[in-house]
Design an enzyme around this catalytic site. Structure first.
Site, PDB file in Angstrom:
ATOM      1  CE  LYS A 112       7.419 -16.946   1.714  1.00 22.81           C
ATOM      2  NZ  LYS A 112       7.943 -16.784   3.077  1.00 22.81           N
ATOM      3  CE  LYS A 193       1.127 -12.567   1.076  1.00 24.22           C
ATOM      4  NZ  LYS A 193       1.459 -13.055   2.367  1.00 24.22           N
ATOM      5  CE  LYS A 196       7.495  -9.619   5.812  1.00 24.19           C
ATOM      6  NZ  LYS A 196       7.090  -9.708   7.179  1.00 24.19           N
TER       7      LYS A 196
HETATM    8  P1  AMP Z   1       4.405 -12.377   7.172  1.00 25.25           P
HETATM    9  O1  AMP Z   1       4.760 -11.005   6.758  1.00 25.25           O
HETATM   10  O2  AMP Z   1       4.300 -13.326   6.014  1.00 25.25           O
HETATM   11  O3  AMP Z   1       5.245 -12.905   8.299  1.00 25.25           O
HETATM   12  O4  AMP Z   1       2.923 -12.285   7.720  1.00 25.25           O
HETATM   13  C1  AMP Z   1       2.631 -11.899   9.051  1.00 25.25           C
HETATM   14  C2  AMP Z   1       1.154 -11.818   9.276  1.00 25.25           C
HETATM   15  O5  AMP Z   1       0.571 -10.776   8.486  1.00 25.25           O
HETATM   16  C3  AMP Z   1       0.392 -13.099   8.930  1.00 25.25           C
HETATM   17  O6  AMP Z   1      -0.643 -13.282   9.873  1.00 25.25           O
HETATM   18  C4  AMP Z   1      -0.179 -12.796   7.582  1.00 25.25           C
HETATM   19  O7  AMP Z   1      -1.345 -13.536   7.316  1.00 25.25           O
HETATM   20  C5  AMP Z   1      -0.493 -11.313   7.707  1.00 25.25           C
HETATM   21  N1  AMP Z   1      -0.470 -10.661   6.390  1.00 25.25           N
HETATM   22  C6  AMP Z   1       0.604 -10.527   5.567  1.00 25.25           C
HETATM   23  N2  AMP Z   1       0.274  -9.889   4.441  1.00 25.25           N
HETATM   24  C7  AMP Z   1      -1.065  -9.636   4.535  1.00 25.25           C
HETATM   25  C8  AMP Z   1      -2.024  -8.989   3.672  1.00 25.25           C
HETATM   26  N3  AMP Z   1      -1.652  -8.503   2.498  1.00 25.25           N
HETATM   27  N4  AMP Z   1      -3.291  -8.879   4.117  1.00 25.25           N
HETATM   28  C9  AMP Z   1      -3.663  -9.366   5.314  1.00 25.25           C
HETATM   29  N5  AMP Z   1      -2.824  -9.981   6.164  1.00 25.25           N
HETATM   30  C10 AMP Z   1      -1.536 -10.117   5.789  1.00 25.25           C
END
Ligand code: AMP
Ligand code: TRP
Length: 329
Positions: A112, A193, A196
């Site tokens: 980031k 990965k 969003k």
């Molecule tokens: P975040 O959107 O970064 O707050 O992520 C929230 C949760 O979603 C965390 O547990 C991440 O590890 C999971 N997560 C986000 N993107 C992925 C992805 N592409 N595949 C699997 N898990 C994800």
């Protein structure tokens, strides 16, 4: 035995299928047997600049998506991180126990911050706040996707460090990472990965994408050369990623999917995958819109935060006493 489970998702954009498969699906599963705390981590979201109107909207949207996906506020606490001030307070305390070198090694920080002229200090200490989120409830299990594993390791180290210096108190938590679907990849590049924050919306399925958009994104998803539908992440990363998504949303195993599509080309597989996704997300979207228009969210968040505060404030009292802070009345 029932365990304490805690997790959170940042309200920093529209949630994707990666969030659903990697995290939310497991939240729903775990709440049947365990005492669960599911937060919207707004204090983490502001480690990168957020527009106030967008933060308000995304916060409500994530909370409503939790409920729409099946989190039951009668058995799980659903709330905003910022409604429980003990997170920030314990976050500061744990920051003082964290070494700069530990934070410098975090890959999420490196990703980031790379290429930025100015990087906020909040982004740097982000993992200490996440550790506080978990330890403040003495959580046993933390359901997350693969990318959060390193943060969980730091949390475990900080719990151990505190216990060593101030006497055994914190539970050392375990990550709960799904076997399939812990890392859903981008639809346009299986080397990244699904996220969003990717500027290309074709790279992810948003949970609120309309059915036709979902179908179109899947039909345009990158596929490997060759034509067999086989699970082979090393040699066929794109089709393997689509197969993981298929498996997670249909309940079929990877082998069953491979058998079903043996001898067929990608086209039919992708068409059916689009339908599997629409069948998974359409009912969720319907519930989401009902929840948003019902006005029930505010009460649910208030109740969840109250339950969370009552646990978290006891932890803080004990932590501060052990560290030598004077008590107040
Ligand atoms: P975040 O959107 O970064 O707050 O992520 C929230 C949760 O979603 C965390 O547990 C991440 O590890 C999971 N997560 C986000 N993107 C992925 C992805 N592409 N595949 C699997 N898990 C994800
Ligand atoms: N860092 C997590 C992410 O980006 C979000 C998060 C904050 C979290 N606090 C947490 C996840 C506590 C699990 C437990 O996905």
């Amino acid at each position: 035995m029932a365990k304490k489970v805690l997790s959170g998702i940042q309200p920093s954009g529209s949630l994707t299928l990666g969030n659903y498969i990697g995290a939310i699906k497991n939240f729903v599963k775990l709440q049947q047997e365990h005492e669960c705390f599911f937060m919207v981590v707004d204090l983490h979201a502001i480690t990168v600049a957020q527009d106030p109107a967008a933060l308000r909207e995304n916060s409500q949207s994530v909370a409503a998506l939790y409920l729409a996906a099946g989190i039951d506020p009668k058995i799980s606490s659903v709330y905003m991180q910022s409604h429980v001030p003990q997170h920030a307070e314990l976050g500061w305390i744990l920051t003082t126990l964290t070494a700069m070198g530990e934070l410098e090694r975090m890959t999420q920080f490196k990703d980031k911050s790379s290429g930025k002229d100015s990087v906020g200090a909040g982004l740097f200490v982000y993992p200490s706040l996440m550790a506080a989120d978990i330890l403040v409830y003495n959580a046993d299990l933390v359901p997350v996707g693969e990318d959060q594993k390193q943060h969980l390791e730091l949390t475990r180290d900080l719990a151990g460090r505190f216990n060593h210096r101030f006497g055994d108190f914190f539970t050392v938590p375990d990550p709960y990472i799904p076997e399939v679907g812990a890392r859903i990849m981008s639809l346009d590049d299986a080397g990244k990965k699904m996220s969003k924050s990717n500027p290309n919306p074709g790279s992810y399925i948003a949970l609120l994408d309309p059915p036709d958009v979902i179908r179109k994104k899947i039909s345009r998803a990158t596929t490997d050369s060759g034509r067999e539908v086989v699970y082979d992440p090393a040699n066929k990363p794109e089709i393997s990623n689509l197969m993981s998504i298929y498996a997670e949303c249909s309940g079929l195993s990877l082998q069953q999917i491979a058998d079903q599509y043996e001898g067929q080309m990608y086209g039919g597989f992708k068409k059916n995958l689009g339908e599997v996704l629409v069948a998974t997300l359409e009912p969720l979207q319907q519930r989401y819109h009902e929840i948003r228009s019902s006005g029930m969210l505010e009460d649910i968040l208030a109740e969840g935060a109250e339950r969370a505060r009552s646990v978290a404030s006891q932890t803080l009292t004990e932590v501060k006493e052990r560290m030598g802070f004077l008590p107040y009345r």
